[in-house]
Each structure stands twice: as structure tokens, then as C-alpha cells.
Design a protein around this motif. Structure first.
Motif, PDB file in Angstrom:
ATOM      1  N   GLU A 123      54.143 -24.283   5.706  1.00 25.93           N
ATOM      2  CA  GLU A 123      54.666 -22.967   5.344  1.00 25.93           C
ATOM      3  C   GLU A 123      55.004 -22.149   6.587  1.00 25.93           C
ATOM      4  N   ILE A 124      54.179 -22.270   7.630  1.00 24.82           N
ATOM      5  CA  ILE A 124      54.429 -21.549   8.883  1.00 24.82           C
ATOM      6  C   ILE A 124      55.720 -22.025   9.522  1.00 24.82           C
ATOM      7  N   ILE A 125      55.936 -23.332   9.557  1.00 26.06           N
ATOM      8  CA  ILE A 125      57.152 -23.878  10.159  1.00 26.06           C
ATOM      9  C   ILE A 125      58.384 -23.436   9.378  1.00 26.06           C
TER      10      ILE A 125
ATOM     11  N   LEU B 234      59.105 -22.889  23.701  1.00 23.43           N
ATOM     12  CA  LEU B 234      57.685 -22.795  24.059  1.00 23.43           C
ATOM     13  C   LEU B 234      56.822 -22.715  22.807  1.00 23.43           C
ATOM     14  N   VAL B 235      57.291 -21.975  21.805  1.00 20.76           N
ATOM     15  CA  VAL B 235      56.569 -21.914  20.526  1.00 20.76           C
ATOM     16  C   VAL B 235      56.495 -23.299  19.902  1.00 20.76           C
ATOM     17  N   TYR B 236      57.636 -24.004  19.926  1.00 19.57           N
ATOM     18  CA  TYR B 236      57.648 -25.369  19.394  1.00 19.57           C
ATOM     19  C   TYR B 236      56.653 -26.256  20.128  1.00 19.57           C
TER      20      TYR B 236
ATOM     21  N   THR C 108      66.490 -25.667  19.240  1.00 22.50           N
ATOM     22  CA  THR C 108      65.040 -25.732  19.026  1.00 22.50           C
ATOM     23  C   THR C 108      64.715 -26.125  17.596  1.00 22.50           C
ATOM     24  N   GLY C 109      65.620 -25.801  16.660  1.00 23.06           N
ATOM     25  CA  GLY C 109      65.407 -26.137  15.260  1.00 23.06           C
ATOM     26  C   GLY C 109      65.242 -27.631  15.042  1.00 23.06           C
ATOM     27  N   PHE C 110      65.974 -28.444  15.810  1.00 24.57           N
ATOM     28  CA  PHE C 110      65.854 -29.896  15.684  1.00 24.57           C
ATOM     29  C   PHE C 110      64.457 -30.359  16.110  1.00 24.57           C
ATOM     30  N   TYR C 111      63.952 -29.755  17.172  1.00 20.28           N
ATOM     31  CA  TYR C 111      62.595 -30.101  17.625  1.00 20.28           C
ATOM     32  C   TYR C 111      61.551 -29.680  16.589  1.00 20.28           C
ATOM     33  N   LEU C 112      61.786 -28.520  15.983  1.00 17.82           N
ATOM     34  CA  LEU C 112      60.819 -28.008  15.009  1.00 17.82           C
ATOM     35  C   LEU C 112      60.752 -28.901  13.777  1.00 17.82           C
ATOM     36  N   LYS C 113      61.891 -29.505  13.414  1.00 15.83           N
ATOM     37  CA  LYS C 113      61.892 -30.433  12.282  1.00 15.83           C
ATOM     38  C   LYS C 113      61.025 -31.659  12.590  1.00 15.83           C
TER      39      LYS C 113
END
Length: 351
Positions: A232-234, A171-173, A247-252
């Protein structure tokens, strides 16, 4: 009360004081809750922060959205019941804060800016949004009604992309992705508008176009200031336990979008700078054309003025004055000289 007055009001108060710094936009604080898990979803508006925070005890993902930052009771509840540090509450209330991330032991605070480009005023409308993430709960704080998160709400309501079965980190992503996508949309819109005024500037390089260019340049600089900290936030968010491997893959992917936005912003700045150069070149070329015409006219009138000066002298004895055809002959000579000089200038391609 303006922001400057609010800042003055904070002087002398202890750290963590609940003083709102921002525009007086929302007269009423609105609290809404979206709570979901699998096929079960509940969405409602509540009257108190205590009622909203009661959902945090459930084994589900809870999104509490607060619109309007004037109600001190709401922030007292977030501080006392949810356990958020008073200094971070102070950061949320200061809507002039730089985008940032604070990672603590049991929760995370993120401050971001939502932006909208106004093509009429050539200006950026921005609103601060703050997120507190703790366990399976996300609390978002906004200055006023309206945001860029409606696509996320629709995904939850319609269960698109399996979002209801994903973690809080997803959800954060999704929220970050919606905010960054808005950056991308607006930066592309700005770049498109800059391209449109290039032809106008070349054809009509006046002060109006110059002001537009400066406005676009300022807009690009402002957007860069808001987007740059998101990287920087990411990076900070990736190091927290909120973001699992999936979720890390989506964040990238969001990180890649941020880089794309930064490229667009840099291109916008470069285009504005180049347009300024083209503007001054156009003005200079226009001035050169004017000076060329004036120089040719002046050059033509130099010999004509010489002839007129000679025959305008008040001498008693001037032989030509007694001739019957003297006047038309002088006119003929002057016309012939003018035509001859124009032909000479044309052959030389001076105009």
C-alpha cells in the motif's frame, strides 16, 4: 518506562503532544547528515536539528538521520522549521504505529518496520523507521543506533550505481529496497529453519519441538503484519511527484520483491501449520505403538492369569496337585501358549 506507561501518560493530552511511545533504548539523540550532488559529498554529525536543516537550503540531495526519539527539541525543530504537522510528529513518536504513508501537499510521511530474526529465541526484533520526504530532503527517524540502510550509505559514499546523480525519489527507492531486502532475507531464513526442525519433530515429537513450531507460526504472522502494508505504501508513493518515470521502474521492482516476501511469509505459515499436523500425527502414531505393545502384553497374560487363577484356588481336592510333574507341566503349558500367541501375532503382522 514501558510502552503501556507511555500510552497512559498520553491520556488527557491534546493531539500532537510530543510524547515518545517505545523502548528506552537511546540515551542520546544523534543527528547525522549526508549531503550530495554529483561528485560532491559531505557527511557529518551535527549537534542541533537547526544545523542539520540548514542543508535543506542547498541545491543538493540531503539525508538527515535522527537516532533516538527522546529529544523534544529535535521534534520541535522538525515541526516549526521544516513545517511538519504536529499529528504526524505524534505518529513518528509512537513506535507502535502500523506501517503507513501520508501524502500531503508539500511533503510525504512514511512509517515502516525494520526486522531481524533471532534464531535462538525464535522471535522477530523490529524497529520502526519513519521517513519525511520534502523537496530534495529526506529525514529518517529511528529509535536507536543501527539499521539496514548501511548498503545505501555505501552506495552514496562510493558513488555506486550513479546514485549521486539521481533524484530524491531514487534515494527513497534505495531505502525501501534495503528494508524489503531484509524482509526477504529473514523470511528465507525462517523458512530454512522450519525445514530443519521437521526431521527433529518426526524423530522426537516432544513439547520442545511443539513450542518451536508455535513460535515459528507466530513469527510468520508478525512478519506478514509488517510486510503487507508496504504494498500500500509503494502504491501511494507511485502517485506522488517524488517518483519520476525513471524511478518508477525501480519502484516496481521493489513491489515485486514485496510480493515475493508475501509468498515466502504465506509459505512459512503453511509450513508451520503442516508441521503442527505432522506433529500431532507423530504423537498419535507413537501413542498407537505404545498401546499396541500394551495390548499384546495384556492379551498374552489373559490366559496365563486364567490358568494361575484356577490353580491358585484353595480347594482341598485338586487331582493335578498330587501329580509329581504337575508344576513343570503347567509351566510348559503356559510357556507354549505364550510362544504360540507371539507367533500368531507375528504372522498377522500385528507387531
Amino acid at each position: 518506562m514501558g510502552k503501556q506507561e507511555d500510552l497512559e501518560k498520553k491520556k488527557g493530552l491534546p493531539p500532537g503532544s510530543l510524547v515518545y511511545v517505545g523502548d528506552e533504548e537511546a540515551s542520546v539523540t544523534k543527528i547525522s547528515v549526508i549531503d550530495y550532488k554529483g561528485n560532491v559529498i559531505e557527511e557529518k554529525s551535527v549537534d542541533t536539528i537547526e544545523e542539520a536543516l540548514s542543508y535543506t537550503k542547498l541545491d543538493s540531495v540531503t539525508w538527515i538521520n535522527i537516532e533516538g526519539l527522546h529529544n523534544k527539541e529535535v521534534f520541535k525543530g522538525v515541526r516549526d522549521i521544516f513545517g511538519v504537522h504536529p499529528l504526524l510528529i505524534e505518529d513518528i513518536l509512537n513506535t507502535e504505529h502500523r506501517p503507513k504513508i501520508n501524502v500531503l501537499d508539500n511533503y510525504v510521511l512514511m512509517i515502516l518496520k525494520m526486522v531481524w530474526f533471532d534464531p535462538e529465541e525464535i522471535d522477530i526484533d523490529e524497529e520502526q523507521i519513519s521517513l519525511i520526504i520534502k523537496d530534495q530532503t529526506i529525514i529518517t527517524f529511528q529509535e536507536k543506533e543501527g539499521d539496514v540502510l548501511d548498503p545505501v550509505r555505501q552506495m552514496i559514499r562510493q558513488n555506486l550505481g550513479n546514485i549521486r546523480n539521481m533524484s530524491t525519489g531514487y534515494l527513497v527507492y534505495s531505502m525501501l529496497d534495503a528494508i524489503v531486502d531484509q524482509y526477504l532475507i529473514e523470511s528465507e531464513r525462517i523458512a530454512s529453519d522450519i525445514e530443519k526442525i521437521e526431521e527433529e519433530m518426526v524423530l522426537h515429537p516432544d513439547q520442545t519441538v511443539l513450542q518451536k513450531i508455535y513460535n515459528y507460526k507466530n513469527v510468520g504472522m508478525f512478519l506478514r503484519k509488517q510486510v503487507w502494508p508496504v504494498k500500500e505504501i509503494i502504491t501511494g508513493l507511485e502517485k506522488t511527484k517524488i517518483i519520476d518515470l525513471n524511478t518508477g521502474f525501480y519502484l516496481k521492482d521493489v513491489s515485486d520483491h514485496v510480493i515475493h516476501v508475501m509468498d515466502m511469509v504465506e509459505m512459512t505459515h503453511s509450513m508451520s501449520t503442516n508441521l503442527l499436523d505432522v506433529y500431532f500425527s507423530s504423537v498419535s502414531n507413537k501413542m498407537n505403538e505404545v498401546m499396541k505393545v500394551l495390548t499384546i502384553v495384556s492379551t498374552i497374560f489373559i490366559p496365563l492369569t486364567f490358568i494361575a487363577g484356577i490353580y491358585g484356588m484353595n480347594f482341598q481336592y485338586m487331582p493335578e496337585l498330587d501329580e509329581h510333574w504337575a508344576y513343570p507341566v503347567v509351566w510348559g503349558i503356559m510357556i507354549a501358549m505364550t510362544m504360540g500367541m507371539l507367533i500368531f501375532f507375528k504372522v498377522k503382522r500385528w507387531f
